[in-house]
Structure formats: C-alpha cells, structure tokens
Design a protein around this motif. Sequence first.
Motif, PDB file in Angstrom:
ATOM      1  N   LYS A   1      45.577  44.493  29.951  1.00  0.00           N
ATOM      2  CA  LYS A   1      46.212  45.793  29.294  1.00  0.00           C
ATOM      3  C   LYS A   1      45.641  47.041  29.956  1.00  0.00           C
ATOM      4  N   GLU A   2      44.466  46.764  30.553  1.00  0.00           N
ATOM      5  CA  GLU A   2      43.989  48.044  31.230  1.00  0.00           C
ATOM      6  C   GLU A   2      44.651  48.380  32.557  1.00  0.00           C
ATOM      7  N   LYS A   3      44.890  47.355  33.320  1.00  0.00           N
ATOM      8  CA  LYS A   3      45.471  47.604  34.798  1.00  0.00           C
ATOM      9  C   LYS A   3      46.740  47.005  34.898  1.00  0.00           C
ATOM     10  N   THR A   4      47.414  47.380  35.928  1.00  0.00           N
ATOM     11  CA  THR A   4      48.809  46.725  36.112  1.00  0.00           C
ATOM     12  C   THR A   4      48.509  45.699  37.045  1.00  0.00           C
ATOM     13  N   VAL A   5      48.969  44.540  36.759  1.00  0.00           N
ATOM     14  CA  VAL A   5      48.831  43.190  37.418  1.00  0.00           C
ATOM     15  C   VAL A   5      50.036  42.633  37.913  1.00  0.00           C
ATOM     16  N   ASP A   6      49.900  42.144  39.414  1.00  0.00           N
ATOM     17  CA  ASP A   6      51.301  41.526  39.597  1.00  0.00           C
ATOM     18  C   ASP A   6      51.099  40.069  39.461  1.00  0.00           C
ATOM     19  N   LEU A   7      50.181  39.359  39.164  1.00  0.00           N
ATOM     20  CA  LEU A   7      49.993  38.001  39.094  1.00  0.00           C
ATOM     21  C   LEU A   7      48.768  37.685  38.393  1.00  0.00           C
ATOM     22  N   VAL A   8      48.931  36.699  37.338  1.00  0.00           N
ATOM     23  CA  VAL A   8      47.738  36.365  36.656  1.00  0.00           C
ATOM     24  C   VAL A   8      47.521  34.705  37.088  1.00  0.00           C
ATOM     25  N   LEU A   9      46.219  34.401  37.290  1.00  0.00           N
ATOM     26  CA  LEU A   9      46.015  33.105  37.621  1.00  0.00           C
ATOM     27  C   LEU A   9      44.627  32.787  36.678  1.00  0.00           C
ATOM     28  N   THR A  10      45.074  31.762  35.707  1.00  0.00           N
ATOM     29  CA  THR A  10      44.205  31.500  34.887  1.00  0.00           C
ATOM     30  C   THR A  10      43.695  30.298  34.586  1.00  0.00           C
ATOM     31  N   ASP A  11      42.406  29.775  34.354  1.00  0.00           N
ATOM     32  CA  ASP A  11      41.788  28.502  33.821  1.00  0.00           C
ATOM     33  C   ASP A  11      42.287  28.096  32.584  1.00  0.00           C
TER      34      ASP A  11
ATOM     35  N   ALA B   1      40.805  37.704  51.402  1.00  0.00           N
ATOM     36  CA  ALA B   1      40.972  37.594  52.901  1.00  0.00           C
ATOM     37  C   ALA B   1      42.542  37.494  53.048  1.00  0.00           C
ATOM     38  N   ALA B   2      43.334  37.256  52.212  1.00  0.00           N
ATOM     39  CA  ALA B   2      44.707  37.369  52.373  1.00  0.00           C
ATOM     40  C   ALA B   2      45.230  38.736  52.241  1.00  0.00           C
ATOM     41  N   GLY B   3      44.545  39.623  51.916  1.00  0.00           N
ATOM     42  CA  GLY B   3      44.748  41.074  51.403  1.00  0.00           C
ATOM     43  C   GLY B   3      45.350  41.627  50.178  1.00  0.00           C
ATOM     44  N   TYR B   4      44.896  40.480  49.131  1.00  0.00           N
ATOM     45  CA  TYR B   4      45.179  41.019  47.905  1.00  0.00           C
ATOM     46  C   TYR B   4      44.058  41.595  47.227  1.00  0.00           C
TER      47      TYR B   4
ATOM     48  N   MET C   1      51.171  48.803  49.894  1.00  0.00           N
ATOM     49  CA  MET C   1      50.023  48.947  48.655  1.00  0.00           C
ATOM     50  C   MET C   1      49.811  47.347  48.408  1.00  0.00           C
ATOM     51  N   ALA C   2      48.509  47.022  48.342  1.00  0.00           N
ATOM     52  CA  ALA C   2      48.032  45.513  48.017  1.00  0.00           C
ATOM     53  C   ALA C   2      48.383  45.168  46.677  1.00  0.00           C
ATOM     54  N   LYS C   3      48.787  43.941  46.609  1.00  0.00           N
ATOM     55  CA  LYS C   3      49.231  43.464  45.026  1.00  0.00           C
ATOM     56  C   LYS C   3      47.833  43.007  44.365  1.00  0.00           C
ATOM     57  N   THR C   4      47.986  43.329  43.164  1.00  0.00           N
ATOM     58  CA  THR C   4      46.853  42.755  42.362  1.00  0.00           C
ATOM     59  C   THR C   4      46.971  41.568  41.690  1.00  0.00           C
ATOM     60  N   ILE C   5      45.740  40.561  41.672  1.00  0.00           N
ATOM     61  CA  ILE C   5      45.640  39.371  40.962  1.00  0.00           C
ATOM     62  C   ILE C   5      44.608  39.548  40.080  1.00  0.00           C
ATOM     63  N   LEU C   6      45.004  39.018  38.881  1.00  0.00           N
ATOM     64  CA  LEU C   6      43.969  38.700  37.806  1.00  0.00           C
ATOM     65  C   LEU C   6      43.526  37.287  37.873  1.00  0.00           C
ATOM     66  N   ALA C   7      42.237  37.184  38.173  1.00  0.00           N
ATOM     67  CA  ALA C   7      41.580  35.782  38.221  1.00  0.00           C
ATOM     68  C   ALA C   7      40.839  35.498  36.825  1.00  0.00           C
ATOM     69  N   VAL C   8      41.230  34.714  36.183  1.00  0.00           N
ATOM     70  CA  VAL C   8      40.626  34.548  34.815  1.00  0.00           C
ATOM     71  C   VAL C   8      39.922  32.980  34.864  1.00  0.00           C
ATOM     72  N   ASP C   9      38.498  32.849  34.899  1.00  0.00           N
ATOM     73  CA  ASP C   9      37.843  31.837  34.786  1.00  0.00           C
ATOM     74  C   ASP C   9      36.405  31.824  34.267  1.00  0.00           C
ATOM     75  N   ASP C  10      35.828  31.038  33.430  1.00  0.00           N
ATOM     76  CA  ASP C  10      34.401  31.303  32.973  1.00  0.00           C
ATOM     77  C   ASP C  10      33.566  30.902  34.118  1.00  0.00           C
TER      78      ASP C  10
ATOM     79  N   VAL D   1      55.241  33.208  45.098  1.00  0.00           N
ATOM     80  CA  VAL D   1      55.394  33.826  43.809  1.00  0.00           C
ATOM     81  C   VAL D   1      55.464  35.458  43.985  1.00  0.00           C
ATOM     82  N   ILE D   2      54.858  35.947  44.530  1.00  0.00           N
ATOM     83  CA  ILE D   2      54.746  37.494  44.639  1.00  0.00           C
ATOM     84  C   ILE D   2      55.084  37.937  45.937  1.00  0.00           C
ATOM     85  N   GLY D   3      54.982  37.452  46.863  1.00  0.00           N
ATOM     86  CA  GLY D   3      55.139  37.996  48.361  1.00  0.00           C
ATOM     87  C   GLY D   3      54.200  38.586  48.861  1.00  0.00           C
TER      88      GLY D   3
END
Lengths: 121, 188
Positions: free
Chosen positions: A43-53, A24-27, A1-10, A119-121
């Motif tokens: 809070k709503e979703k299960t996230v494997d990694l957070v990438l934030t500005d 493109a890398a399958g996430y 199952m593909a891992k989920t990344i939360l991307a936070v940027d304005d 970081v998360i494989g």
Amino acid sequence: MAKTILAVDDSGSLRQMVAFSLQAAGYNVVQAVDGQDGLNKAKEKTVDLVLTDQNMPIMDGLTLIKSLRGLGSYQKVPILMLTTESSDEMKARGKAAGANGWLVKPFDPKRLIEVVQKVIG
Amino acid sequence: MTRQNDSPVPELGRLLSALCENGSQHLSRVESDLMQTMFLLNEAIEKIGQHFTAIHQAVSEQQAEFELLLAQMVLPAQLKDSEQISALRDLREVIGDEVNSAVVGLQFHDLTSQLISRTINRSNGLRDLLLTFKAHGDGISAAHEAEEMVRLLGEMGESLKHCSADPAGESCHSVQQRHLGCGEIELF
C-alpha cells in the motif's frame, strides 16, 4: 528505471537470498516479514511484482494475494508464490486466489531471474 | 481395609499423573534444545549469508577492475588472446555457477527451520495434552464413584481428540524436499 519487487517471506535467510539474486539482476527489492507486513508495504509503495511465501505467521500468502487483488491498484500486478508447498491442491488454491505463477523452493537464482524477466521484463 | 483402598484405580491415577509429568518434563527439554538449535542456525546462516554476499560483491568488483585494467593496458596481441587471459574471463562464468549453487544450498535453512518450528509446535501440543492428562490423573486418584470415573475418562477422550487435530495453518506435507535441487516452476 529499475523495477521494484516486493519479497514476502518470514525467513530472513530466504529474503536475503531473494534480494541478493534479484538485486544482482538490477531490480529493487522491498522485503516484508509476513503477509500483513507485505500488504502494508504494497500500500505504501509502487510495486511491479510480488513474490510471496505461503506459510507465514500473522497472514499467509493466499490471504495476502486475496487482499492485494481486492485493492484496485493490485488487480493486474503479477504475483508469484515462492513456497515449499508443491501439491496440486495448493497450486489450484493459489491460482484461484489470483496468483500468476508457482515456484517451489529451493529456487535457482538464474531461473528465478528468467521467470521475473518473463513476467515483468 | 476399605474397598476403596483395595481398588487399583487410585494407584493407576497416580501412575498416570507421574507418567504425564515425567513426559512433559522431557518434552520441555526437547523444546528448549530445538529452540536453541533454531537460534544457532539463524545466527549462523545470517552470518554466512552476509559474508557470502560480501565475498561475491568483492569478487565482482575485482573482476570489473580486471576488465577495466585489461581495456586500458596496451598488451601485445599474442598476450591479449593468450590462454591465461581467456582462463581469467572463463573464471567469471565458473564463479557465477558456484554462486548460483551456493544460493540454492543456503536455502536449506528456510526448509529446516520450518520443520523445527513444526516439531516445536507438536511437542508443545503433546506437552499440553500430558499436563491435561496429569490433572485428570490426579482426579482419578481421588475419584471413588463409577460415574465420576466415566466423566473423567470422557474428558480425557475429548482432550485427546482436541490435541489430535493439526495445529492451525499447518499442512502435514508442506516440506517434502529430499535434496537441495531447485524446485519446479509453473506460470498460470
């Protein structure tokens, strides 16, 4: 199952480029427009990694990290900063807040994917 | 003629008011132009980004179809190993590198929009200061007593001090990039 990344940027264009590269890398990529939106989506979703500005309206990246680390479910989830800020002082503040890494913009898609995989494989 | 009419202070006050009004009008136009520039940049980059990702997807699908076709076709051995086939396969790597560079380049918008936003904020702050000074200038024009003048000048000094502080949450050096090479990465 593909891992989920939360991307936070304005910046819409930056989110678009992050999503494009990571998908493109399958996430799976969930996007948030600022720190508060990021916190709500985390809070709503299960996230494997957070990438934030860092510099965002309403809630900045450091505040988001501190808020996430305050949640039981996000104490061990990797959080990376992706920001224009490159000073040692800001990096130290990020590390103290609970960030696991610091990436200075602009990002190179190949290197971003390498870091995420490390970081998360 | 009274002593009040001889004094240059009312004239200086009027001059200050006129200067501040004129300056704030110019700054309003600068802000308006910057907002319009930002709006157009947002539109352009959003469209370029969408088209870019669509082109990339189409090229990726085309390459996948080509590989499938190649696998299904019964080709003579010399053609399978030919330079043309090899060149077509190498093209995938070239496209990948170009896509990578384009993604780095497209991030200029994120950097420049931060700079434009900050310039608008600073212009806005300066305009507010000029409008405050204009109000004080109007007061100076009407002030006759030295005490009143001192009070007005003190208020102007306070306004200047307040305006000189960095807008909240803004770092002076947050965008220092001089070129669009990728930034450093540090894992803690």
